[in-house]
Design a protein around this motif. Structure first.
Motif, PDB file in Angstrom:
ATOM      1  N   MET A   1       0.875  -1.179   0.000  1.00 24.91           N
ATOM      2  CA  MET A   1       0.000   0.000   0.000  1.00 24.91           C
ATOM      3  C   MET A   1       0.913   1.231   0.000  1.00 24.91           C
ATOM      4  SD  MET A   1      -2.861  -1.400   2.695  1.00 24.91           S
ATOM      5  CE  MET A   1      -3.884   0.062   2.605  1.00 24.91           C
ATOM      6  N   HIS A   2       1.555   1.463  -1.153  1.00 23.68           N
ATOM      7  CA  HIS A   2       2.628   2.441  -1.237  1.00 23.68           C
ATOM      8  C   HIS A   2       2.166   3.878  -1.074  1.00 23.68           C
ATOM      9  CE1 HIS A   2       5.050  -0.947  -2.114  1.00 23.68           C
ATOM     10  NE2 HIS A   2       4.420  -1.195  -3.245  1.00 23.68           N
ATOM     11  N   ALA A   3       0.948   4.197  -1.475  1.00 22.73           N
ATOM     12  CA  ALA A   3       0.441   5.556  -1.264  1.00 22.73           C
ATOM     13  C   ALA A   3       0.324   5.837   0.228  1.00 22.73           C
ATOM     14  CB  ALA A   3      -0.911   5.725  -1.951  1.00 22.73           C
ATOM     15  N   ASP A   4      -0.208   4.883   0.964  1.00 21.43           N
ATOM     16  CA  ASP A   4      -0.349   5.042   2.407  1.00 21.43           C
ATOM     17  C   ASP A   4       1.017   5.064   3.086  1.00 21.43           C
ATOM     18  OD1 ASP A   4      -3.380   4.858   2.609  1.00 21.43           O
ATOM     19  OD2 ASP A   4      -2.867   3.049   1.504  1.00 21.43           O
ATOM     20  N   GLU A   5       1.920   4.225   2.598  1.00 17.08           N
ATOM     21  CA  GLU A   5       3.297   4.216   3.103  1.00 17.08           C
ATOM     22  C   GLU A   5       3.919   5.602   2.933  1.00 17.08           C
ATOM     23  OE1 GLU A   5       7.575   2.197   1.840  1.00 17.08           O
ATOM     24  OE2 GLU A   5       5.765   1.666   0.739  1.00 17.08           O
ATOM     25  N   ALA A   6       3.736   6.202   1.761  1.00 21.57           N
ATOM     26  CA  ALA A   6       4.294   7.530   1.495  1.00 21.57           C
ATOM     27  C   ALA A   6       3.660   8.582   2.399  1.00 21.57           C
ATOM     28  CB  ALA A   6       4.105   7.897   0.023  1.00 21.57           C
ATOM     29  N   CYS A   7       2.355   8.508   2.596  1.00 20.59           N
ATOM     30  CA  CYS A   7       1.671   9.484   3.461  1.00 20.59           C
ATOM     31  C   CYS A   7       2.206   9.427   4.885  1.00 20.59           C
ATOM     32  CB  CYS A   7       0.170   9.236   3.462  1.00 20.59           C
ATOM     33  SG  CYS A   7      -0.645   9.704   1.934  1.00 20.59           S
ATOM     34  N   VAL A   8       2.382   8.229   5.408  1.00 15.99           N
ATOM     35  CA  VAL A   8       2.923   8.081   6.762  1.00 15.99           C
ATOM     36  C   VAL A   8       4.365   8.583   6.798  1.00 15.99           C
ATOM     37  CG1 VAL A   8       3.546   6.436   8.583  1.00 15.99           C
ATOM     38  CG2 VAL A   8       1.380   6.193   7.368  1.00 15.99           C
ATOM     39  N   GLY A   9       5.121   8.289   5.756  1.00  8.75           N
ATOM     40  CA  GLY A   9       6.500   8.768   5.679  1.00  8.75           C
ATOM     41  C   GLY A   9       6.587  10.284   5.697  1.00  8.75           C
ATOM     42  N   VAL A  10       5.666  10.947   5.013  1.00  6.86           N
ATOM     43  CA  VAL A  10       5.632  12.416   5.014  1.00  6.86           C
ATOM     44  C   VAL A  10       5.277  12.926   6.412  1.00  6.86           C
ATOM     45  CG1 VAL A  10       4.445  14.443   4.102  1.00  6.86           C
ATOM     46  CG2 VAL A  10       5.152  12.625   2.552  1.00  6.86           C
ATOM     47  N   ASP A  11       4.357  12.244   7.090  1.00  8.14           N
ATOM     48  CA  ASP A  11       4.022  12.631   8.470  1.00  8.14           C
ATOM     49  C   ASP A  11       5.255  12.544   9.366  1.00  8.14           C
ATOM     50  OD1 ASP A  11       1.379  13.075   7.788  1.00  8.14           O
ATOM     51  OD2 ASP A  11       0.666  11.146   8.591  1.00  8.14           O
ATOM     52  N   ILE A  12       6.012  11.474   9.221  1.00  9.25           N
ATOM     53  CA  ILE A  12       7.231  11.305  10.018  1.00  9.25           C
ATOM     54  C   ILE A  12       8.230  12.397   9.680  1.00  9.25           C
ATOM     55  CG2 ILE A  12       9.207   9.802  10.497  1.00  9.25           C
ATOM     56  CD1 ILE A  12       7.287   7.402   9.894  1.00  9.25           C
ATOM     57  N   LEU A  13       8.414  12.667   8.394  1.00 11.11           N
ATOM     58  CA  LEU A  13       9.344  13.708   7.969  1.00 11.11           C
ATOM     59  C   LEU A  13       8.958  15.054   8.590  1.00 11.11           C
ATOM     60  CD1 LEU A  13      11.732  14.697   6.259  1.00 11.11           C
ATOM     61  CD2 LEU A  13      10.156  14.912   4.336  1.00 11.11           C
ATOM     62  N   GLU A  14       7.677  15.355   8.567  1.00 12.14           N
ATOM     63  CA  GLU A  14       7.215  16.621   9.136  1.00 12.14           C
ATOM     64  C   GLU A  14       7.530  16.707  10.635  1.00 12.14           C
ATOM     65  OE1 GLU A  14       3.412  19.445   8.501  1.00 12.14           O
ATOM     66  OE2 GLU A  14       2.959  17.335   8.886  1.00 12.14           O
ATOM     67  N   LEU A  15       7.310  15.622  11.348  1.00  7.52           N
ATOM     68  CA  LEU A  15       7.629  15.606  12.780  1.00  7.52           C
ATOM     69  C   LEU A  15       9.122  15.800  13.010  1.00  7.52           C
ATOM     70  CD1 LEU A  15       5.302  12.666  13.843  1.00  7.52           C
ATOM     71  CD2 LEU A  15       5.063  15.063  14.567  1.00  7.52           C
ATOM     72  N   LEU A  16       9.940  15.164  12.186  1.00  8.56           N
ATOM     73  CA  LEU A  16      11.392  15.300  12.319  1.00  8.56           C
ATOM     74  C   LEU A  16      11.848  16.729  12.032  1.00  8.56           C
ATOM     75  CD1 LEU A  16      12.599  11.948  10.709  1.00  8.56           C
ATOM     76  CD2 LEU A  16      12.501  12.535  13.142  1.00  8.56           C
ATOM     77  N   VAL A  17      11.229  17.377  11.048  1.00 11.09           N
ATOM     78  CA  VAL A  17      11.555  18.774  10.752  1.00 11.09           C
ATOM     79  C   VAL A  17      11.215  19.641  11.958  1.00 11.09           C
ATOM     80  CG1 VAL A  17      10.953  20.771   9.326  1.00 11.09           C
ATOM     81  CG2 VAL A  17      11.306  18.561   8.249  1.00 11.09           C
ATOM     82  N   GLU A  18      10.034  19.429  12.520  1.00 12.94           N
ATOM     83  CA  GLU A  18       9.608  20.197  13.695  1.00 12.94           C
ATOM     84  C   GLU A  18      10.565  20.005  14.869  1.00 12.94           C
ATOM     85  OE1 GLU A  18       5.627  18.953  14.572  1.00 12.94           O
ATOM     86  OE2 GLU A  18       4.817  19.861  12.738  1.00 12.94           O
ATOM     87  N   ASP A  19      11.164  18.822  14.962  1.00 14.92           N
ATOM     88  CA  ASP A  19      12.084  18.514  16.058  1.00 14.92           C
ATOM     89  C   ASP A  19      13.515  18.946  15.783  1.00 14.92           C
ATOM     90  OD1 ASP A  19      10.010  17.389  17.437  1.00 14.92           O
ATOM     91  OD2 ASP A  19      10.608  15.310  17.093  1.00 14.92           O
ATOM     92  N   ASP A  20      13.734  19.617  14.638  1.00 19.10           N
ATOM     93  CA  ASP A  20      15.095  20.013  14.239  1.00 19.10           C
ATOM     94  C   ASP A  20      16.040  18.817  14.214  1.00 19.10           C
ATOM     95  OD1 ASP A  20      14.520  22.733  13.830  1.00 19.10           O
ATOM     96  OD2 ASP A  20      14.772  23.168  15.962  1.00 19.10           O
ATOM     97  N   ALA A  21      15.569  17.720  13.642  1.00 20.17           N
ATOM     98  CA  ALA A  21      16.384  16.504  13.524  1.00 20.17           C
ATOM     99  C   ALA A  21      17.620  16.806  12.679  1.00 20.17           C
ATOM    100  CB  ALA A  21      15.567  15.391  12.876  1.00 20.17           C
ATOM    101  N   PRO A  22      18.680  16.029  12.840  1.00 20.93           N
ATOM    102  CA  PRO A  22      19.885  16.221  12.027  1.00 20.93           C
ATOM    103  C   PRO A  22      19.554  16.092  10.538  1.00 20.93           C
ATOM    104  CG  PRO A  22      20.278  14.641  13.795  1.00 20.93           C
ATOM    105  CD  PRO A  22      18.809  14.937  13.799  1.00 20.93           C
ATOM    106  N   LEU A  23      20.277  16.839   9.721  1.00 19.54           N
ATOM    107  CA  LEU A  23      20.015  16.827   8.284  1.00 19.54           C
ATOM    108  C   LEU A  23      20.151  15.431   7.689  1.00 19.54           C
ATOM    109  CD1 LEU A  23      21.669  20.149   7.097  1.00 19.54           C
ATOM    110  CD2 LEU A  23      19.246  19.628   7.388  1.00 19.54           C
ATOM    111  N   GLY A  24      21.065  14.629   8.219  1.00 16.91           N
ATOM    112  CA  GLY A  24      21.213  13.261   7.727  1.00 16.91           C
ATOM    113  C   GLY A  24      19.936  12.452   7.910  1.00 16.91           C
ATOM    114  N   ALA A  25      19.280  12.628   9.053  1.00 18.68           N
ATOM    115  CA  ALA A  25      18.024  11.916   9.314  1.00 18.68           C
ATOM    116  C   ALA A  25      16.921  12.418   8.387  1.00 18.68           C
ATOM    117  CB  ALA A  25      17.610  12.096  10.775  1.00 18.68           C
TER     118      ALA A  25
END
Length: 126
Positions: free
Chosen positions: A30-54
């Protein structure tokens, strides 16, 4: 629930649960759903000022899910941004561009054909 947990209770536990959901969607193809969840994770990591590598690694993972669902040409801009994250601004742009692409595909009915949840594109389900 994992997104709620990540936003309002325990950020790390919520992200771990989202990663688990992402893996489950990948396993179910279910790759569309996989991508949507991945974008949610990315957004959370951006908000947390995660390292650029992550951020870069997360962007590459989302791009790979988009490619698996057949978005090679229609979302080339999103793929490029996701694969080329070099700053937090790039990551924010990747989140926004990818969400727009996924919304556009849902309207066109492509997501359902590419392996998305039925309720993501089915107008009969409310």
């Amino acid at each position: 629930m994992a997104t709620f947990l990540a936003r309002f209770s325990n950020r790390q536990r919520g992200i771990r649960l989202l990663e688990r959901v992402e893996r489950a969607f990948a396993h179910l193809k279910m790759h569309a759903d996989e991508a949507c969840v991945g974008v949610d994770i990315l957004e959370l990591l951006v908000e947390d000022d995660a390292p650029l590598g992550a951020l870069s690694e997360r962007g590459r993972r989302v791009a790979a899910a988009l490619i698996r669902m057949g978005m090679r040409s229609s979302a080339s801009q999103a793929l490029y941004i996701l694969q080329a994250i070099h700053s937090r601004g790039d990551a924010r742009a990747a989140v926004n561009t990818t969400r727009e692409e996924l919304r556009g595909l849902a309207v066109c009915g492509v997501v359902n054909e590419a392996g998305g949840a039925a309720d993501f594109t089915d107008p009969q389900i409310s």
